[in-house]
Design a protein around this motif. Structure first.
Motif, PDB file in Angstrom:
ATOM      1  N   ASP A 271       0.822  -1.208   0.000  1.00  0.00           N
ATOM      2  CA  ASP A 271       0.000   0.000   0.000  1.00  0.00           C
ATOM      3  C   ASP A 271       0.859   1.262   0.000  1.00  0.00           C
ATOM      4  O   ASP A 271       0.504   2.278   0.607  1.00  0.00           O
TER       5      ASP A 271
ATOM      6  N   PHE B 292      -1.123   3.969  -1.782  1.00  0.00           N
ATOM      7  CA  PHE B 292      -2.268   4.334  -0.953  1.00  0.00           C
ATOM      8  C   PHE B 292      -1.839   5.258   0.180  1.00  0.00           C
ATOM      9  O   PHE B 292      -2.491   6.272   0.461  1.00  0.00           O
TER      10      PHE B 292
ATOM     11  N   ARG C 264      -3.866   7.208  -6.333  1.00  0.00           N
ATOM     12  CA  ARG C 264      -4.727   6.148  -6.858  1.00  0.00           C
ATOM     13  C   ARG C 264      -4.363   5.896  -8.323  1.00  0.00           C
ATOM     14  O   ARG C 264      -5.128   6.205  -9.234  1.00  0.00           O
TER      15      ARG C 264
ATOM     16  N   LYS D  66      -3.812   4.368 -12.007  1.00  0.00           N
ATOM     17  CA  LYS D  66      -4.557   3.423 -12.830  1.00  0.00           C
ATOM     18  C   LYS D  66      -3.691   2.230 -13.223  1.00  0.00           C
ATOM     19  O   LYS D  66      -4.193   1.122 -13.427  1.00  0.00           O
TER      20      LYS D  66
ATOM     21  N   SER E 176       0.031  -0.166 -12.693  1.00  0.00           N
ATOM     22  CA  SER E 176       0.817  -0.665 -11.569  1.00  0.00           C
ATOM     23  C   SER E 176       1.903  -1.614 -12.046  1.00  0.00           C
ATOM     24  O   SER E 176       2.105  -1.821 -13.249  1.00  0.00           O
TER      25      SER E 176
ATOM     26  N   ALA F 138       3.284   1.409  -8.221  1.00  0.00           N
ATOM     27  CA  ALA F 138       2.359   0.835  -7.247  1.00  0.00           C
ATOM     28  C   ALA F 138       2.299  -0.681  -7.349  1.00  0.00           C
ATOM     29  O   ALA F 138       2.600  -1.267  -8.394  1.00  0.00           O
TER      30      ALA F 138
ATOM     31  N   PRO G 244      -3.326  -3.972  -8.152  1.00  0.00           N
ATOM     32  CA  PRO G 244      -4.568  -3.663  -7.436  1.00  0.00           C
ATOM     33  C   PRO G 244      -5.210  -4.888  -6.784  1.00  0.00           C
ATOM     34  O   PRO G 244      -5.916  -4.760  -5.787  1.00  0.00           O
ATOM     35  N   ASP G 245      -4.958  -6.060  -7.352  1.00  0.00           N
ATOM     36  CA  ASP G 245      -5.477  -7.302  -6.786  1.00  0.00           C
ATOM     37  C   ASP G 245      -4.325  -8.190  -6.334  1.00  0.00           C
ATOM     38  O   ASP G 245      -3.220  -8.133  -6.885  1.00  0.00           O
TER      39      ASP G 245
END
Length: 400
Positions: free
Chosen positions: A197, A200, A205, A207, A209, A240, A243-244
């Motif tokens: 994170d 985060f 945020r 889009k 990664s 980043a 996201p999953d």
């Protein structure tokens, strides 16, 4: 009939040389797009071509362009197919443009080979952001290789919940701000593919990664890397985590090593926020690191876990690594119970740095995604970070 002024010599004129342009292929001109014709981005002129989203574009028109911006309609498979075929037909970097592009479309276009995806109607600001990395990458290819120093810093969590990621973020921000004074960049890469994170906590945020880089395969290059990177207001570059959740063993070690190598070449110093659980690829990355930061707390349980981390490195014949122990959330009262000599006996090395315990201040910085200096200009943590920043620069041999 042409007339040459006899008062002018043949040295007063030059053969016309067509300047490379950024070619725009849009189905229409709406909003501010009309002002784009004749404008410049990243030093290059814009050339506007109005064409339906499904009409074929001659690759020859793109061959001499700096970049091509191609409109894509999410509801038109033929439009998406046109973009895919163009990517396969030209070497020119292509940027997709779409109205309110859904995340699935963005990822699909990046996989096809798009260097970036920008929203419609176009704005000069969005174009500048997308074209600048492409132009910069082109100039690097035309000029001799730069002498920027590529350094890799791995951050190991001595134990979960020890605030290592928050510390890594604040350290990376401090470091990036210091490096910018010397014209250098810094990047933090979140490799905790299950619970990462970093972005985060920085109030971002993104889009795209790390997952998009892993899926890029042979298309990975500097321009694609920069399209995935998100820049924090402080100048720190951020990659980043997916996201999953991804299985740790599902990450290709060879591909990840290529991504990290490219990132260090592109940005100079790269901080790796590693997962708590060890994998073959995380060990491989630590093995090639210029510096390893082991973050722990000053408690018996935390020091015991940190000791096990160090033993693992020893078992893998990595005793030659430069490992620095950082005690996070340092409390002078706790230091009365566990003395420095106790730490050395437990870990076989001294504490290199301490970061003061000020949970409310760190929590406020995380909640706002800003440097702690924006919350409180002078603090014990900020002072400790400055010492740590200087120490890392010295360890990496960087002139400050």
């Amino acid at each position: 009939m042409s007339v040459i002024n006899p008062n002018e010599t043949n040295k007063s004129w030059q053969a016309a040389k067509r300047e490379a342009a950024v070619q725009l292929y849009l189905s229409g001109v709406e909003g501010d797009s009309a002002a784009l014709a004749g404008a410049r981005v990243a030093g290059f002129p814009l050339s506007l071509n109005v064409i339906p989203v499904t009409d074929w574009i001659d690759p020859e028109e793109l061959s001499s362009a700096t970049a091509g911006v191609i409109q894509v309609d999410a509801d038109s498979p033929a439009s998406v197919k046109r973009f895919q075929k163009l990517v396969q037909s030209v070497d020119t970097p292509l940027i997709a443009a779409a109205y309110d592009p859904p995340l699935a479309l963005v990822r699909s276009l990046i996989k096809m080979g798009a260097h970036d995806v920008v929203p419609l109607p176009l704005s000069l600001e969005d174009l500048e952001t997308s074209v600048a990395p492409v132009a910069d990458d082109a100039s690097k290819k035309q000029s001799p290789a730069s002498t920027t120093t590529a350094k890799l810093v791995s951050i190991i969590k001595g134990s979960g919940g020890g605030g290592a990621t928050a510390l890594a973020n604040q350290l990376a921000i401090t470091y990036a701000q210091s490096e910018s004074a010397f014209g250098r960049e810094a990047c933090v890469m979140d490799l905790d593919v299950q619970f990462g994170d970093v972005a985060f906590q920085l109030g971002m945020r993104p889009k795209l990664s790390l997952q998009d880089l892993l899926e890029a395969g042979a298309r990975l290059d500097g321009a694609l890397l920069r399209s995935v990177v998100t820049e924090h207001p402080t100048g720190l570059k951020v990659i980043a985590s997916p996201p999953d959740m991804m299985p740790l063993e599902g990450v290709s070690a060879d591909h990840l090593l290529q991504i990290v190598d490219l990132t260090t070449k592109e940005f100079g110093t790269v901080f790796l926020d590693l997962p708590s659980n060890w994998t073959n690829w995380s060990l491989s990355l630590v093995a090639r690191s210029d510096l390893v930061l082991l973050v722990t707390e000053l408690s018996v349980a935390a020091l015991n876990r940190a000791k096990r981390q160090l033993r693992l490195l020893e078992s893998q014949d990595l005793t030659n690594l430069d490992v620095r122990v950082i005690v996070n959330r340092y409390d002078k009262n706790a230091a009365r119970t566990i003395r420095p000599s106790d730490v050395r006996e437990a870990l076989g090395r001294d504490i290199a740095y301490t970061i003061s315990n000020d949970y409310p201040l760190m929590r406020a910085a995380i909640d706002r995604g800003v440097p702690i200096g924006d919350i409180k200009r002078k603090s014990a943590i900020a002072k400790d970070l400055a010492v740590l920043d200087a120490g890392i620069a010295a360890a990496l041999g960087l002139e400050r």
